[in-house]
Write an enzyme that holds these catalytic residues in place. Structure first.
Site, short mmCIF file in Angstrom:
data_model
loop_
_atom_site.label_atom_id
_atom_site.label_comp_id
_atom_site.label_asym_id
_atom_site.label_seq_id
_atom_site.Cartn_x
_atom_site.Cartn_y
_atom_site.Cartn_z
N SER A 137 0.84 -1.19 0.00
CA SER A 137 0.00 0.00 0.00
C SER A 137 0.88 1.24 0.00
CB SER A 137 -0.91 0.00 1.23
OG SER A 137 -1.83 1.08 1.19
N ASP A 138 0.40 2.28 -0.67
CA ASP A 138 1.12 3.55 -0.68
C ASP A 138 0.10 4.67 -0.76
OD1 ASP A 138 3.97 4.75 -0.97
OD2 ASP A 138 2.75 5.85 -2.41
#
Length: 199
Positions: free
Chosen positions: A68-69
Site C-alpha cells: 500500500s502507498d
C-alpha cells in the site's frame, strides 16, 4: 490459505489489518519511492503499492503480499510527509478551508502464481478554517510529522475537519479494508470464516 505478508513497517497499517482477525507478517520492502517525472498521484500510488508487494516475492515465495502507498494532493500538487513542525504548520496552513484528496494504492500480490490485483482508492477531506493558534496547538499535542497531510484522523486530527467524502475511512489511515476484503475474497479467503485455531 497462503500466509499474509504486509509489505510495510507502518504501525498504523498493521493496526488496520489486525481488524480482519487474521495473522500476518510485517516486512519492509525497501524500495525507491521517488515519483517519476509527470507521474500523476494515482499512477504513483498504484506503481509503488505494486513495487512494495512484488519486492518481497523472493523472500516470501508462497504468500499473499499486501502493498500500500498513499499521497495527498492539494491544489493539484502532491504533498508528502512533513517530517518536522515547520513543514507541518505550512501544510495545515495551506489546507485550511480547502479540500485535500488522498490517493491510496493497494496491491495484493500472489507470490506463488505471480498474479496481482491493484486498485487506487480516493478519499477527500474538507478542512474547516483553522487559526494559526489552532494549528500550533494541534501540532504540539499530536506531532503528526510522519503522517501524509500532517494530521492523524484517528486521533485529535478529527477536530480539524468539516467533512469526509469517500467509501472507506480506513483508506485515510493508509489501508482501504473494504477493497482489501474484496481482493482477499477473490483469492478465496474470507475473514469471517477464519477461526482462532488457524492463527
Amino acid at each position: 490459505m497462503l500466509p499474509l505478508v504486509l509489505a510495510s513497517t507502518s504501525p498504523f497499517r498493521a493496526q488496520l489489518l489486525k481488524k480482519l482477525g487474521m495473522p500476518f507478517i510485517q516486512a519492509s520492502p525497501d524500495i525507491d519511492e521517488t515519483p517519476k517525472p509527470t507521474e500523476c498521484a494515482q499512477d504513483l500510488v498504484n506503481r509503488l503499492s505494486y513495487e512494495k508487494a512484488s519486492a518481497l516475492q523472493a523472500k516470501f515465495p508462497q504468500h499473499l503480499i499486501i502493498g500500500s502507498d498513499q499521497v495527498c494532493v492539494l491544489n493539484e500538487k502532491i504533498t508528502g510527509k512533513p517530517h518536522n513542525f515547520d513543514n507541518a504548520f505550512a501544510q495545515l496552513k495551506q489546507a485550511s478551508g480547502q479540500c485535500i484528496s488522498f490517493y491510496t494504492g493497494l496491491t495484493v500480490y500472489n507470490s506463488l502464481t505471480l498474479e496481482h490485483q491493484t486498485h487506487c482508492e480516493l478519499f477527500q477531506v474538507y478542512f474547516r478554517h483553522l487559526t494559526d493558534e489552532e494549528i500550533i496547538c494541534y501540532l504540539n499535542k499530536e506531532m503528526p510529522f510522519n503522517c501524509a497531510g500532517s494530521f492523524k484522523s484517528e486521533g485529535l486530527g478529527i477536530t480539524l475537519f468539516d467533512k469526509f467524502v469517500g467509501d472507506d475511512p480506513n483508506s485515510l489511515i493508509g489501508l482501504p479494508l473494504i477493497r482489501l476484503n474484496k481482493m482477499l475474497l477473490s483469492q478465496r479467503i474470507n475473514p469471517l470464516f477464519f477461526s482462532d485455531d488457524q492463527k
